[in-house]
Write an enzyme that holds these catalytic residues in place. Structure first.
Site, PDB file in Angstrom:
ATOM      1  N   GLN A   1      -7.890 -11.157  54.477  1.00 45.52           N
ATOM      2  CA  GLN A   1      -6.733 -10.590  53.788  1.00 45.52           C
ATOM      3  C   GLN A   1      -6.951 -10.590  52.285  1.00 45.52           C
ATOM      4  O   GLN A   1      -7.892 -11.203  51.776  1.00 45.52           O
ATOM      5  CB  GLN A   1      -5.484 -11.407  54.139  1.00 45.52           C
ATOM      6  CG  GLN A   1      -5.629 -12.893  53.881  1.00 45.52           C
ATOM      7  CD  GLN A   1      -4.454 -13.703  54.429  1.00 45.52           C
ATOM      8  OE1 GLN A   1      -3.737 -14.309  53.652  1.00 45.52           O
ATOM      9  NE2 GLN A   1      -4.262 -13.715  55.739  1.00 45.52           N
TER      10      GLN A   1
ATOM     11  N   HIS B   1      -4.216 -10.332  48.597  1.00 42.86           N
ATOM     12  CA  HIS B   1      -2.824 -10.295  48.149  1.00 42.86           C
ATOM     13  C   HIS B   1      -2.719  -9.373  46.940  1.00 42.86           C
ATOM     14  O   HIS B   1      -3.535  -9.456  46.024  1.00 42.86           O
ATOM     15  CB  HIS B   1      -2.337 -11.699  47.808  1.00 42.86           C
ATOM     16  CG  HIS B   1      -2.526 -12.660  48.940  1.00 42.86           C
ATOM     17  ND1 HIS B   1      -1.888 -12.514  50.151  1.00 42.86           N
ATOM     18  CD2 HIS B   1      -3.309 -13.757  49.071  1.00 42.86           C
ATOM     19  CE1 HIS B   1      -2.267 -13.488  50.962  1.00 42.86           C
ATOM     20  NE2 HIS B   1      -3.127 -14.246  50.334  1.00 42.86           N
TER      21      HIS B   1
ATOM     22  N   GLU C   1      -3.442 -17.840  45.049  1.00 45.99           N
ATOM     23  CA  GLU C   1      -3.396 -19.111  45.775  1.00 45.99           C
ATOM     24  C   GLU C   1      -4.677 -19.901  45.555  1.00 45.99           C
ATOM     25  O   GLU C   1      -5.719 -19.345  45.200  1.00 45.99           O
ATOM     26  CB  GLU C   1      -3.129 -18.885  47.274  1.00 45.99           C
ATOM     27  CG  GLU C   1      -4.071 -17.934  47.952  1.00 45.99           C
ATOM     28  CD  GLU C   1      -3.591 -17.472  49.329  1.00 45.99           C
ATOM     29  OE1 GLU C   1      -2.406 -17.620  49.654  1.00 45.99           O
ATOM     30  OE2 GLU C   1      -4.426 -16.947  50.077  1.00 45.99           O
TER      31      GLU C   1
ATOM     32  N   HIS D   1     -10.401 -12.551  51.425  1.00 44.50           N
ATOM     33  CA  HIS D   1     -10.720 -13.931  51.811  1.00 44.50           C
ATOM     34  C   HIS D   1     -10.197 -14.208  53.214  1.00 44.50           C
ATOM     35  O   HIS D   1      -9.336 -13.491  53.726  1.00 44.50           O
ATOM     36  CB  HIS D   1     -10.108 -14.931  50.822  1.00 44.50           C
ATOM     37  CG  HIS D   1      -8.619 -14.856  50.734  1.00 44.50           C
ATOM     38  ND1 HIS D   1      -7.976 -13.945  49.915  1.00 44.50           N
ATOM     39  CD2 HIS D   1      -7.627 -15.540  51.370  1.00 44.50           C
ATOM     40  CE1 HIS D   1      -6.665 -14.087  50.050  1.00 44.50           C
ATOM     41  NE2 HIS D   1      -6.424 -15.050  50.933  1.00 44.50           N
TER      42      HIS D   1
ATOM     43  N   ARG E   1      -3.826  -7.102  55.247  1.00 44.87           N
ATOM     44  CA  ARG E   1      -4.837  -7.636  56.166  1.00 44.87           C
ATOM     45  C   ARG E   1      -6.010  -6.672  56.344  1.00 44.87           C
ATOM     46  O   ARG E   1      -5.855  -5.471  56.247  1.00 44.87           O
ATOM     47  CB  ARG E   1      -4.204  -7.939  57.524  1.00 44.87           C
ATOM     48  CG  ARG E   1      -3.243  -9.105  57.463  1.00 44.87           C
ATOM     49  CD  ARG E   1      -2.592  -9.437  58.805  1.00 44.87           C
ATOM     50  NE  ARG E   1      -1.602 -10.496  58.582  1.00 44.87           N
ATOM     51  CZ  ARG E   1      -0.368 -10.282  58.172  1.00 44.87           C
ATOM     52  NH1 ARG E   1       0.039  -9.045  57.933  1.00 44.87           N
ATOM     53  NH2 ARG E   1       0.461 -11.297  57.990  1.00 44.87           N
TER      54      ARG E   1
END
Length: 423
Positions: A110, A112, A137, A276, A295
């Protein structure tokens, strides 16, 4: 009398199917240690522990003298506890979500979106993109932690194209040739060639992907059965992912993405648009408070291929460049600081040897959440009406500008992680 601004939390466990089962899971072990009433089911997955105010997992306050039941409600009524800058910057909300993850089977590959794209996607398709925030993240390993992160150096991808004909077949000869030529060209040519190759893979017909994957799995399985080592084409990982997600396009993505195994204490930071996937192990994770995910594979869920291929950061780099080292604190010999280049969160690791009997948690101009991973302490602060016992798995909320004194009640090393927002 001053309002209480330091208190223990009971946090939400998410039982996603990819989590480790029962007491194999660090999430379950932390839960069992901190809550004597917790019953761990050995046949259920314990995937994530959520420490924060997210609506799908708002932490409960473990102090019946406080009228609000959850941390989200309490912060809404006590916004100054966020710290003045945090309160103003993030509209009176806690900007981060702190987690522990225990991964048994791979999570989807995925990426972001950045803030600008998140806002656009949320407007266009709120059913797939539930909010307008970005989601950088960071994962810090608690046990050896395996993941895919960012595009490999082009030389490595070209080598796989040569050694894995099934991979080359899906990419197509033209795109593969373009990638090989880009090795002697500038970074723009590399980016363009990499985008072309990855897009060809992601847009392959499902039937063709399944055929080529079955051929590759059969070939690797036969070689392994004959006693041959297939690590030069990530044979073991490919078989593992194919077993978990048969026929999935994501199995081929291992030839595009860096494979990292973090040692305990090592971290990777995943900025916007970096592809990642977490594969296996236990980690502490911190992220901006968002649920947006685009995704790319290893998933039965919706895959938005055009958005994904358009948004990704096609910047190749060696796997060691994806590691995110902490800085040692100049004031505190027991403190390491993981401070990524985003405003939403910072994570601190505290390692205090068992020979020390007292430790002072520094006051910050930010609300913070403290997790005890190892050790047993008693916490006290000027606003807490009584000492708060914390053992492994214990979670403490600390309001902005509050200092906390910890007494080590057992002569064992103490390991804690603290999430905060240093603006």
């Amino acid at each position: 009398m001053a309002a209480q601004r330091v208190f223990p939390l009971s946090c939400v466990v998410q039982q996603y199917a990819w989590g480790k089962m029962g007491s194999n899971s660090e999430v379950a072990r932390l839960l069992a240690s901190s809550d004597p009433l917790a019953q761990i089911s050995e046949d259920r997955p314990y995937a994530e522990l959520w420490m924060g105010t997210h609506p799908r997992g708002d932490a409960k306050i473990l102090d019946n003298r406080i009228s609000q039941k959850t941390l989200g409600q309490w912060i809404a009524d006590n916004q100054d506890s966020l710290g003045s800058k945090v309160k103003d910057t993030f509209n009176g909300k806690l900007p981060f979500l702190f987690k522990v993850l225990s991964v048994e089977t791979a999570l989807s590959i995925q990426a972001h979106p950045n803030k600008e794209l998140a806002e656009k996607l949320h407007l266009q398709a709120p059913q797939h993109y539930p909010d307008a925030n970005h989601k950088p993240e960071m994962a810090i390993a608690l046990t050896p932690f395996q993941g895919l992160c960012g595009f490999r150096p082009v030389e490595e991808i070209v080598t796989f194209l040569t050694k894995v004909p099934e991979f080359q077949f899906l990419i197509g000869d033209n795109a593969a040739a373009q990638l090989k030529q880009s090795l002697s060209q500038d970074s723009e040519a590399v980016t363009s060639a990499l985008r072309s190759c990855f897009s060809h893979l992601m847009k392959s017909e499902k039937k063709v992907v399944v055929e080529q994957l079955n051929l590759l799995v059969k070939r690797i399985s036969q070689q392994v059965a004959a006693g041959n080592n297939m690590e030069d084409i990530c044979g073991e990982l490919l078989l593992q992912l194919h077993q978990q997600y048969p026929g999935d396009i994501g199995c081929f993505a291992i030839y595009f993405l860096n494979l990292l195994t973090l040692k305990p204490g090592e971290a990777m930071f995943l900025e916007a648009n970096v592809p990642h996937a977490y594969l296996k192990g236990d980690c502490v994770e911190c992220m901006a408070c968002s649920d947006n995910t685009v995704r790319a594979g290893l998933t039965p869920k919706f895959i938005d291929v055009p958005t994904l291929c358009e948004m990704l950061s096609y910047t190749p780099s060696p796997s060691q460049d994806r590691l995110f080292p902490p800085a040692r604190s100049p004031e505190d010999p027991y403190l390491s600081i993981y401070d990524p280049p985003v405003p939403d969160f910072t994570v601190m690791k505290v390692e205090v040897p068992g020979s020390v009997t007292e430790y002072k948690v520094l006051a910050l101009d930010s609300a913070s959440i403290l997790l005890v991973v190892q050790g047993t302490v008693t916490a006290s602060s000027p606003t807490a009406q009584a000492a708060i016992p914390l053992k492994r798995g214990g979670v403490l909320f600390i309001g902005a500008n509050e200092s906390v004194s910890l007494k080590l009640t057992v002569p064992k090393d103490l390991l804690m992680f603290r999430a905060c927002c240093l603006l």
